[in-house]
Design a protein around this motif. Structure first.
Motif, PDB file in Angstrom:
ATOM      1  N   SER A  80      32.687  29.554  -7.873  1.00 29.31           N
ATOM      2  CA  SER A  80      33.962  29.392  -8.593  1.00 29.31           C
ATOM      3  C   SER A  80      34.355  27.926  -8.479  1.00 29.31           C
ATOM      4  CB  SER A  80      35.029  30.304  -7.977  1.00 29.31           C
ATOM      5  OG  SER A  80      35.127  30.065  -6.583  1.00 29.31           O
ATOM      6  N   HIS A  81      35.493  27.557  -9.070  1.00 30.76           N
ATOM      7  CA  HIS A  81      35.873  26.140  -8.975  1.00 30.76           C
ATOM      8  C   HIS A  81      37.260  25.928  -8.385  1.00 30.76           C
ATOM      9  CE1 HIS A  81      38.307  25.823 -12.771  1.00 30.76           C
ATOM     10  NE2 HIS A  81      37.484  26.751 -13.220  1.00 30.76           N
ATOM     11  N   SER A  82      37.381  24.820  -7.648  1.00 30.22           N
ATOM     12  CA  SER A  82      38.601  24.523  -6.895  1.00 30.22           C
ATOM     13  C   SER A  82      39.629  23.759  -7.717  1.00 30.22           C
ATOM     14  CB  SER A  82      38.251  23.696  -5.650  1.00 30.22           C
ATOM     15  OG  SER A  82      37.522  22.526  -6.017  1.00 30.22           O
ATOM     16  N   ASP A  83      39.219  23.131  -8.798  1.00 35.50           N
ATOM     17  CA  ASP A  83      40.138  22.245  -9.540  1.00 35.50           C
ATOM     18  C   ASP A  83      40.796  22.957 -10.712  1.00 35.50           C
ATOM     19  OD1 ASP A  83      37.591  22.378 -10.833  1.00 35.50           O
ATOM     20  OD2 ASP A  83      38.054  20.564 -11.979  1.00 35.50           O
ATOM     21  N   SER A  84      41.919  22.420 -11.149  1.00 38.91           N
ATOM     22  CA  SER A  84      42.643  22.901 -12.324  1.00 38.91           C
ATOM     23  C   SER A  84      43.162  21.676 -13.073  1.00 38.91           C
ATOM     24  CB  SER A  84      43.829  23.775 -11.900  1.00 38.91           C
ATOM     25  OG  SER A  84      43.389  24.898 -11.167  1.00 38.91           O
ATOM     26  N   PRO A  85      43.405  21.814 -14.374  1.00 40.41           N
ATOM     27  CA  PRO A  85      43.902  20.648 -15.120  1.00 40.41           C
ATOM     28  C   PRO A  85      45.242  20.170 -14.563  1.00 40.41           C
ATOM     29  CG  PRO A  85      43.247  22.403 -16.607  1.00 40.41           C
ATOM     30  CD  PRO A  85      43.247  22.989 -15.228  1.00 40.41           C
ATOM     31  N   SER A  86      45.415  18.868 -14.530  1.00 35.73           N
ATOM     32  CA  SER A  86      46.670  18.305 -14.037  1.00 35.73           C
ATOM     33  C   SER A  86      46.789  16.868 -14.526  1.00 35.73           C
ATOM     34  CB  SER A  86      46.698  18.353 -12.511  1.00 35.73           C
ATOM     35  OG  SER A  86      47.892  17.770 -12.021  1.00 35.73           O
ATOM     36  N   SER A 227      50.639  29.175 -10.944  1.00 34.79           N
ATOM     37  CA  SER A 227      49.839  28.009 -11.301  1.00 34.79           C
ATOM     38  C   SER A 227      48.394  28.210 -10.856  1.00 34.79           C
ATOM     39  CB  SER A 227      50.403  26.760 -10.618  1.00 34.79           C
ATOM     40  OG  SER A 227      51.762  26.603 -10.957  1.00 34.79           O
ATOM     41  N   ARG A 228      47.457  27.568 -11.550  1.00 35.88           N
ATOM     42  CA  ARG A 228      46.059  27.439 -11.105  1.00 35.88           C
ATOM     43  C   ARG A 228      45.320  28.773 -10.912  1.00 35.88           C
ATOM     44  NH1 ARG A 228      49.450  24.255  -8.348  1.00 35.88           N
ATOM     45  NH2 ARG A 228      49.426  25.609  -6.528  1.00 35.88           N
ATOM     46  N   LEU A 229      45.761  29.833 -11.630  1.00 34.02           N
ATOM     47  CA  LEU A 229      45.017  31.104 -11.537  1.00 34.02           C
ATOM     48  C   LEU A 229      43.563  30.867 -11.943  1.00 34.02           C
ATOM     49  CD1 LEU A 229      47.644  33.608 -13.006  1.00 34.02           C
ATOM     50  CD2 LEU A 229      47.172  33.089 -10.614  1.00 34.02           C
ATOM     51  N   ASP A 230      43.368  30.014 -12.946  1.00 35.13           N
ATOM     52  CA  ASP A 230      42.032  29.492 -13.291  1.00 35.13           C
ATOM     53  C   ASP A 230      41.808  28.268 -12.414  1.00 35.13           C
ATOM     54  OD1 ASP A 230      39.756  28.400 -14.427  1.00 35.13           O
ATOM     55  OD2 ASP A 230      40.754  27.749 -16.258  1.00 35.13           O
ATOM     56  N   ASP A 231      41.062  28.279 -11.314  1.00 38.10           N
ATOM     57  CA  ASP A 231      40.173  29.379 -11.033  1.00 38.10           C
ATOM     58  C   ASP A 231      40.376  29.862  -9.600  1.00 38.10           C
ATOM     59  OD1 ASP A 231      38.073  31.151 -11.523  1.00 38.10           O
ATOM     60  OD2 ASP A 231      36.574  29.744 -10.810  1.00 38.10           O
ATOM     61  N   GLN A 232      41.560  29.540  -9.043  1.00 37.41           N
ATOM     62  CA  GLN A 232      41.774  29.926  -7.641  1.00 37.41           C
ATOM     63  C   GLN A 232      41.837  31.438  -7.468  1.00 37.41           C
ATOM     64  OE1 GLN A 232      44.464  27.786  -5.091  1.00 37.41           O
ATOM     65  NE2 GLN A 232      44.443  25.997  -6.413  1.00 37.41           N
ATOM     66  N   GLU A 233      42.127  32.158  -8.556  1.00 35.07           N
ATOM     67  CA  GLU A 233      42.098  33.625  -8.476  1.00 35.07           C
ATOM     68  C   GLU A 233      40.673  34.076  -8.101  1.00 35.07           C
ATOM     69  OE1 GLU A 233      43.395  35.675 -12.061  1.00 35.07           O
ATOM     70  OE2 GLU A 233      43.909  37.446 -10.867  1.00 35.07           O
ATOM     71  N   CYS A 234      39.682  33.504  -8.755  1.00 36.87           N
ATOM     72  CA  CYS A 234      38.288  33.866  -8.445  1.00 36.87           C
ATOM     73  C   CYS A 234      37.858  33.317  -7.090  1.00 36.87           C
ATOM     74  CB  CYS A 234      37.357  33.354  -9.548  1.00 36.87           C
ATOM     75  SG  CYS A 234      37.534  34.266 -11.094  1.00 36.87           S
ATOM     76  N   VAL A 235      38.332  32.118  -6.737  1.00 34.48           N
ATOM     77  CA  VAL A 235      38.016  31.550  -5.418  1.00 34.48           C
ATOM     78  C   VAL A 235      38.473  32.534  -4.341  1.00 34.48           C
ATOM     79  CG1 VAL A 235      38.569  29.710  -3.760  1.00 34.48           C
ATOM     80  CG2 VAL A 235      38.212  29.132  -6.179  1.00 34.48           C
ATOM     81  N   PHE A 257      33.017  24.792  -6.182  1.00 36.95           N
ATOM     82  CA  PHE A 257      32.731  23.433  -6.661  1.00 36.95           C
ATOM     83  C   PHE A 257      33.980  22.806  -7.260  1.00 36.95           C
ATOM     84  CE2 PHE A 257      28.704  25.812  -7.144  1.00 36.95           C
ATOM     85  CZ  PHE A 257      27.909  25.063  -6.298  1.00 36.95           C
ATOM     86  N   ASP A 258      34.010  21.490  -7.237  1.00 34.43           N
ATOM     87  CA  ASP A 258      35.123  20.751  -7.830  1.00 34.43           C
ATOM     88  C   ASP A 258      34.721  20.263  -9.228  1.00 34.43           C
ATOM     89  OD1 ASP A 258      37.535  19.448  -8.152  1.00 34.43           O
ATOM     90  OD2 ASP A 258      37.121  17.838  -6.734  1.00 34.43           O
ATOM     91  N   ASN A 259      35.690  19.738  -9.926  1.00 37.43           N
ATOM     92  CA  ASN A 259      35.472  18.990 -11.177  1.00 37.43           C
ATOM     93  C   ASN A 259      34.890  19.810 -12.325  1.00 37.43           C
ATOM     94  OD1 ASN A 259      34.534  16.514  -8.852  1.00 37.43           O
ATOM     95  ND2 ASN A 259      36.425  16.453 -10.019  1.00 37.43           N
ATOM     96  N   GLU A 260      35.102  21.139 -12.305  1.00 33.03           N
ATOM     97  CA  GLU A 260      34.664  21.961 -13.438  1.00 33.03           C
ATOM     98  C   GLU A 260      35.436  21.560 -14.693  1.00 33.03           C
ATOM     99  OE1 GLU A 260      34.412  25.085 -16.376  1.00 33.03           O
ATOM    100  OE2 GLU A 260      36.243  24.474 -15.367  1.00 33.03           O
ATOM    101  N   PHE A 301      20.450  35.973  -6.773  1.00 31.08           N
ATOM    102  CA  PHE A 301      21.338  36.309  -7.882  1.00 31.08           C
ATOM    103  C   PHE A 301      22.642  35.541  -7.710  1.00 31.08           C
ATOM    104  CE2 PHE A 301      24.225  38.974 -10.430  1.00 31.08           C
ATOM    105  CZ  PHE A 301      23.447  39.207 -11.561  1.00 31.08           C
ATOM    106  N   MET A 302      23.166  35.042  -8.845  1.00 25.74           N
ATOM    107  CA  MET A 302      24.445  34.330  -8.777  1.00 25.74           C
ATOM    108  C   MET A 302      25.464  34.959  -9.713  1.00 25.74           C
ATOM    109  SD  MET A 302      25.552  30.432  -9.693  1.00 25.74           S
ATOM    110  CE  MET A 302      25.190  29.604  -8.164  1.00 25.74           C
ATOM    111  N   ILE A 303      26.670  35.093  -9.194  1.00 24.47           N
ATOM    112  CA  ILE A 303      27.810  35.486 -10.020  1.00 24.47           C
ATOM    113  C   ILE A 303      28.651  34.231 -10.213  1.00 24.47           C
ATOM    114  CG2 ILE A 303      29.900  36.888 -10.128  1.00 24.47           C
ATOM    115  CD1 ILE A 303      28.472  38.961  -8.333  1.00 24.47           C
ATOM    116  N   SER A 304      28.750  33.776 -11.451  1.00 21.69           N
ATOM    117  CA  SER A 304      29.593  32.626 -11.766  1.00 21.69           C
ATOM    118  C   SER A 304      30.959  33.177 -12.162  1.00 21.69           C
ATOM    119  CB  SER A 304      28.953  31.838 -12.905  1.00 21.69           C
ATOM    120  OG  SER A 304      29.891  30.981 -13.494  1.00 21.69           O
TER     121      SER A 304
END
Ligand code: CO
Length: 424
Positions: A80-86, A227-235, A257-260, A301-304
């Motif tokens: 999953s990814h740690s960043d969100s638009p800001s 805020s930041r449900l994309d993608d901290q919800e999955c994190v 990962f960062d910077n998605e 196997f990977m779950i993205s």
């Protein structure tokens, strides 16, 4: 609040306490240490045995893993990814405008701009300080309502409701204070970072964030806003499954990962060697041969996991006529013929079996055939390490707004399927 929502409540607290990618990784590593995980450093030698480990890269990406007792077949990964638009604070940010001090910012990622207006904002991120001649990284969060981006009154722009165009340099600079605030921004940051003077700040990666607290909403609290449900919800949900699992035949791996939002092409992004390096070093650290490494990757196997668009009740025609995810109706499997999403018949089948085992509903997403969609982590990370991958997410609305909406029951589903996957 029912028990189902307890996990969602904890998730919203987690997200609120993590205004930036740095805080996401810091929160996770603190929690892992409490749980007895050992931190590994990329600059040190790794001697591994069965047990729990994690490694960070660039303060904003983290891979945690559990090595099972017996010999393993491969790796079970959720990414999953740690960043969100800001908006990122630029160098020399203070700008005088009449009697006001504004902050000069630039876009990070592709956000909905209008939603940043007329709500309290603040600043968080990391700074590098001069600690007796040594550069030292510290996280900061000005934990109060600090900034505002007031909209222009309707009387001065009668066309405002006919669609606005926002110029990032002219329209998106928040007010920091009146003229008494001049020269005080970095003094404030220095105080928060625990250094005496603003000159002690040698570098900064600081971002704006929305101060509005997350909430449950709807007739039966069936939705959440935050805020930041994309993608901290999955994190968070994949992490919940990870820490509550016991690796058996596979190394269980939780990858953030960062910077998605800016294409993943950084040293801590999904397009870096971080995952590949970590997989190789796990095998090296356990004394495996090169061939055993390749066998393990082939059996992996990977779950993205990155959030998906729910159908919007006011814009039903924006969704595919058939594949229209709904909030609270389960995990969304994402498909795209051009492989912007990695899902194929094989990985979809594997994932559906996991959902059945976890007793979790799933649904499907595709873009309209005449509409290009976004991409995500899966196809980017498989360019580095080729693994059978499925792209999934939880259904949400208002993606890339600073205040998004999702279903309050869906987090439980993702945590459950993650646990089943890691327990294999
Ligand atoms: Co995302």
């Amino acid at each position: 609040m029912n028990k189902k929502n307890d996990l969602t409540k904890r998730m919203l607290d987690f997200i609120y306490s993590a205004p930036t990618a740095y805080h996401v990784v810091d929160n996770i590593s603190r929690d892992l240490l409490k749980r007895g995980f050992t931190e590994l450093f990329e600059g040190d030698a790794w001697k591994l045995s069965a047990g729990d480990y994690f490694v960070r890269r660039g303060d904003s990406a983290i891979i945690s893993f559990r090595i099972p007792k017996k010999s393993f077949k491969g790796f079970h990964m959720i990414a999953s990814h740690s960043d969100s638009p800001s908006f990122k604070i630029k160098e020399n940010p203070e700008m005088k405008a009449g009697a006001y001090i504004k902050l000069n910012v630039e876009k990070y990622g592709g956000m909905l701009c209008a939603e940043w207006f007329d709500r309290p904002l603040s600043v968080a991120g990391r700074v590098v300080v001069n600690n007796k001649g040594k550069a030292e990284t510290r996280l900061v969060n000005i934990d109060r309502d600090l900034l505002m981006l007031p909209a222009l009154a309707i009387h001065m722009n009668r066309e405002a409701n006919d669609g606005m165009k926002y110029n990032a340099q002219n329209d998106m600079l928040p007010i920091f204070g009146d003229d008494k605030a001049a020269e005080s921004f970095f003094a404030l940051i220095a105080m928060e970072a625990g250094v005496k003077k603003k000159e002690d700040i040698l570098g900064h990666d600081l971002f704006l964030y929305n101060r509005v607290k997350p909430t449950f909403w709807g007739a039966n609290e069936e939705f959440i806003g935050g805020s930041r449900l994309d993608d901290q919800e999955c994190v968070f949900c994949s992490y919940e499954g990870f820490v509550n699992s016991k690796a058996k035949d596979y190394v269980a791996m939780h990858c953030v990962f960062d910077n998605e939002e800016v294409g993943s092409g950084t040293k801590q992004g999904a397009d870096s060697t971080f995952l590949k390096d970590t997989l190789e070093r796990i095998c090296d650290g356990l004394g495996k041969t090169r061939e055993q490494y390749h066998m393990a990757v082939a059996n992996s196997f990977m779950i993205s996991a990155d959030n998906a668009h729910a159908v919007h009740p006011n814009y039903m025609d924006k969704a595919d006529p058939v594949n229209r995810p709904v909030m609270n109706e389960g995990i969304v499997i994402k498909y795209n013929a051009n492989q912007k999403y990695t899902t194929d018949a094989v990985s979809a089948a594997e994932f559906k079996l996991l959902c059945k085992e976890a007793d979790v509903p799933y649904q499907t997403f595709t873009n309209r055939s005449d509409m290009p969609g976004g991409s995500t982590l899966g196809n980017i990370s498989t360019a580095q390490v080729s693994v059978n991958t499925v792209d999934i997410g939880l259904a949400q609305l208002a993606m890339h707004s600073p205040y998004e909406s999702a279903g309050s029951r869906d987090p439980e589903y993702l945590a459950a399927v993650s646990k089943v996957f890691y327990n294999k």
